[in-house]
Design an enzyme around this catalytic site. Structure first.
Site, PDB file in Angstrom:
ATOM      1  N   ASP A  82       0.838  -1.365   0.021  1.00  0.00           N
ATOM      2  CA  ASP A  82       0.182  -0.129  -0.047  1.00  0.00           C
ATOM      3  C   ASP A  82       0.726   1.256   0.068  1.00  0.00           C
ATOM      4  O   ASP A  82       0.376   2.280  -0.289  1.00  0.00           O
ATOM      5  CB  ASP A  82      -0.985   0.198   1.331  1.00  0.00           C
ATOM      6  CG  ASP A  82      -0.167   0.044   2.500  1.00  0.00           C
ATOM      7  OD1 ASP A  82       0.945  -0.580   2.648  1.00  0.00           O
ATOM      8  OD2 ASP A  82      -0.653   0.913   3.360  1.00  0.00           O
ATOM      9  N   ASP A  85       5.619   0.406   3.358  1.00  0.00           N
ATOM     10  CA  ASP A  85       5.976  -0.835   3.973  1.00  0.00           C
ATOM     11  C   ASP A  85       5.462  -1.928   3.138  1.00  0.00           C
ATOM     12  O   ASP A  85       5.465  -1.907   2.065  1.00  0.00           O
ATOM     13  CB  ASP A  85       5.277  -1.019   5.513  1.00  0.00           C
ATOM     14  CG  ASP A  85       3.810  -0.873   5.220  1.00  0.00           C
ATOM     15  OD1 ASP A  85       3.301  -0.799   4.093  1.00  0.00           O
ATOM     16  OD2 ASP A  85       2.846  -0.635   6.195  1.00  0.00           O
ATOM     17  N   TYR A 230      -5.882   0.320   8.892  1.00  0.00           N
ATOM     18  CA  TYR A 230      -6.911   0.723   8.002  1.00  0.00           C
ATOM     19  C   TYR A 230      -8.151   0.532   8.491  1.00  0.00           C
ATOM     20  O   TYR A 230      -8.804  -0.426   8.364  1.00  0.00           O
ATOM     21  CB  TYR A 230      -7.022   0.001   6.552  1.00  0.00           C
ATOM     22  CG  TYR A 230      -5.699   0.661   5.781  1.00  0.00           C
ATOM     23  CD1 TYR A 230      -5.726   1.884   5.192  1.00  0.00           C
ATOM     24  CD2 TYR A 230      -4.523   0.161   5.512  1.00  0.00           C
ATOM     25  CE1 TYR A 230      -4.769   2.433   4.136  1.00  0.00           C
ATOM     26  CE2 TYR A 230      -3.428   0.688   4.695  1.00  0.00           C
ATOM     27  CZ  TYR A 230      -3.689   1.942   4.347  1.00  0.00           C
ATOM     28  OH  TYR A 230      -2.589   2.354   3.403  1.00  0.00           O
ATOM     29  N   GLU A 465       5.548   9.867   3.353  1.00  0.00           N
ATOM     30  CA  GLU A 465       5.122   8.572   3.010  1.00  0.00           C
ATOM     31  C   GLU A 465       4.505   8.463   1.674  1.00  0.00           C
ATOM     32  O   GLU A 465       3.162   9.464   1.672  1.00  0.00           O
ATOM     33  CB  GLU A 465       4.342   7.668   3.946  1.00  0.00           C
ATOM     34  CG  GLU A 465       4.138   6.366   3.445  1.00  0.00           C
ATOM     35  CD  GLU A 465       3.817   5.347   4.737  1.00  0.00           C
ATOM     36  OE1 GLU A 465       3.539   5.961   5.939  1.00  0.00           O
ATOM     37  OE2 GLU A 465       4.057   4.230   4.608  1.00  0.00           O
TER      38      GLU A 465
END
Ligand SMILES: *[C@@H]1O[C@H](CO)[C@@H](O)[C@H](O)[C@H]1NC(C)=O
Length: 488
Positions: A82, A85, A230, A465
């Site tokens: 995603d 990571d 999430y 990120e």
């Protein structure tokens, strides 16, 4: 997801037309937007998990996670990481795919003219191939591979990871309505993308979408297995409506329309993201209202309410903006809200133009031009027209970020095979204030804070990120900006 040019050329469209009574070919030549579009798709390639194809572009990536699913005796190789990571999360992966599919449907001609249609299709297929595996058995969907806690304790590239590849599933006794419905939406939308080029594949996707929607509807329950990374805060009503709307779009079957009119729950909201889809459904369903289905008027009204809260000139404008004019809802991949708004404003703007419609906000009216101008301004901010005078897309424009919070990008290829333990991995590849050795081309990072300030440091993950769904939602606005004069 972690724990949480200034010299802009004016839009120039060159029509490469051999004009012998008819148009032979059209190419789009706003080179800045075209470059940004191309790169935004390259970033999605860098997020691929599994066995990479020979035409894979980021040269520093290799095959990874080839045993995913083994723990449960199933094949779950493929799909997307995603963000920075190495975990595969079902909910954002499905949303990434749905928004890419919508872009490919709404901007097919633009993407084709820009030479990017095949790349976008490949990006969608990388998601749907995985979902077909994850949904292979009826009333069961594999929704996550990887252990986020262990993964976050290790800073290694996915090609070399040794952390557990824990497999999570939903099923009849442990339902997860949000993920099942979002995956149904992704597959229904994608089936429309492949209809013209691969009928059998499109049919498989659509059949699976129907089954997943039935599963989502008949086994209701919020899934918290992806928490705290999430969590669904908004519940599953938005995903159920979203899935029904995509299934209706893909099939025109009255059962889905009936569900939308009689059973679904909708709400007025002022953002669009991987958790909250109401505004997207409202825009999607507005086109059927414009085509004559009067019963869907409430969705057009709700889509207008969304626009009225987000458009700065509207009397009902109420969302937070930075002094420099970028939407800023919250730190932590904030650019997702920027591309999310640019995405819906572009699609709705073109829809208003096509059907000669306007948005009413109190005593003010807005047309397509206003919506498209706002989408452009938000994208321009990301690409360099901002108080810091820098681009927030890696490898693009003026002074782009160099320290994306991303495991793969921060481990040099020369050290790719080094055996480094988890604690030492942070010392070696994370805690150094130096540029990433590998360019994470096209990644739109989290972006600046609410005062337009940006810190380009790997460990300020809220700003540095990247996420697949930030980029997936940039594809449609960039395609539109590349070829502004092609009619949708
Ligand atoms: C259903 O999913 C739950 C939670 O993931 C799991 O514990 C359970 O074993 C599954 N049930 C079946 C029949 O596989």
């Amino acid at each position: 997801m972690g724990t949480f040019a200034r010299t802009y050329a004016a839009a120039v469209v060159a029509w490469l037309a051999v004009f012998q009574g008819h148009l032979v070919s059209v190419a789009c030549h706003d080179s800045n937007y075209k470059d940004a579009l191309t790169k935004s798709i390259i970033f999605l390639e860098a997020q691929r998990s599994g066995k990479l194809p020979p035409n894979h572009r980021p040269s520093w990536r290799g095959d990874s996670a080839l045993d995913d699913g083994k723990e449960a005796n199933v094949d779950l190789v493929g799909g997307y990481y995603d963000a920075g990571d190495n975990v595969k999360y079902g909910l954002p992966m499905a949303f990434t795919t749905t928004t890419l599919a919508w872009s490919a449907i709404a901007y097919k001609s633009h993407l084709q003219a820009a030479g990017e249609l095949e790349n976008v299709r490949a990006a969608i297929r990388w998601g749907t191939d995985y979902f077909l595996k994850a949904a292979a058995r009826r009333d069961r969907l594999y929704v996550q591979v990887g252990d986020p806690v262990k993964d976050h304790e290790c800073w290694v590239r996915p090609e070399k990871m040794k952390t557990p590849r824990t497999v999570l599933q939903i099923n009849a006794s442990a339902p997860g309505t949000e993920i099942a419905a979002e995956t149904a939406a992704a597959m229904a939308a994608s089936s429309m993308v492949f209809r013209g080029t691969d009928r059998a594949y499109a049919r498989r996707l659509l059949n699976k979408a129907k089954l997943l929607f039935e599963f989502a509807k008949s086994h209701k329950g919020t899934y918290d297995g992806e928490c705290p990374f999430y969590c669904s805060y908004s519940g599953y009503n938005d995903e159920l409506l979203w899935a029904a709307a995509w299934l209706y779009h893909a099939t025109f079957k009255s059962a889905y329309l009936h569900y939308i009119k009689e059973e679904a729950v909708s709400a007025v909201v002022d953002e669009f993201n991987w958790d909250l889809k109401y505004a997207g459904v409202q825009v999607l369903l507005s086109q059927f209202f414009f085509k004559g289905d009067q019963c869907l008027k409430s969705y057009k009204d709700q889509a207008d309410s969304y626009i009225c809260s987000v458009l700065p000139e509207s009397p009902y404008f109420k969302i937070p903006m930075t002094p420099g004019g970028m939407i800023h809802l919250r730190d932590g991949a904030n650019t997702q809200y920027v591309t999310g708004a640019a995405f819906l404003f572009t699609i709705y703007g073109d829809m208003l133009q096509k059907f000669n419609q306007k948005v009413q906000c109190g005593d003010k009216q807005f047309d397509s031009t206003h919506l498209l101008a706002f989408a452009k301004q938000q994208m321009d901010y990301i690409l360099g027209k901002n108080p810091e005078g820098r681009s927030y897309m890696v490898g693009f424009g003026n002074n782009p970020p160099k320290q994306a919070h991303h495991r793969g990008a921060s481990v040099p290829v020369s050290e790719a095979n080094l055996e480094v333990g988890c604690p030492m991995s942070f010392v070696r590849w994370y805690n150094k204030d130096v540029p990433n050795p590998n360019e994470l081309t096209g990644a739109i990072l989290g972006g600046p804070d609410k005062q337009d300030h940006f810190t380009d440091l790997r460990w300020t993950s809220v700003y540095t990120e990247p996420c697949t769904y930030v980029n997936s939602q940039a594809v449609a606005p960039l395609a539109k900006l590349t070829c502004p004069s092609i009619k949708p």
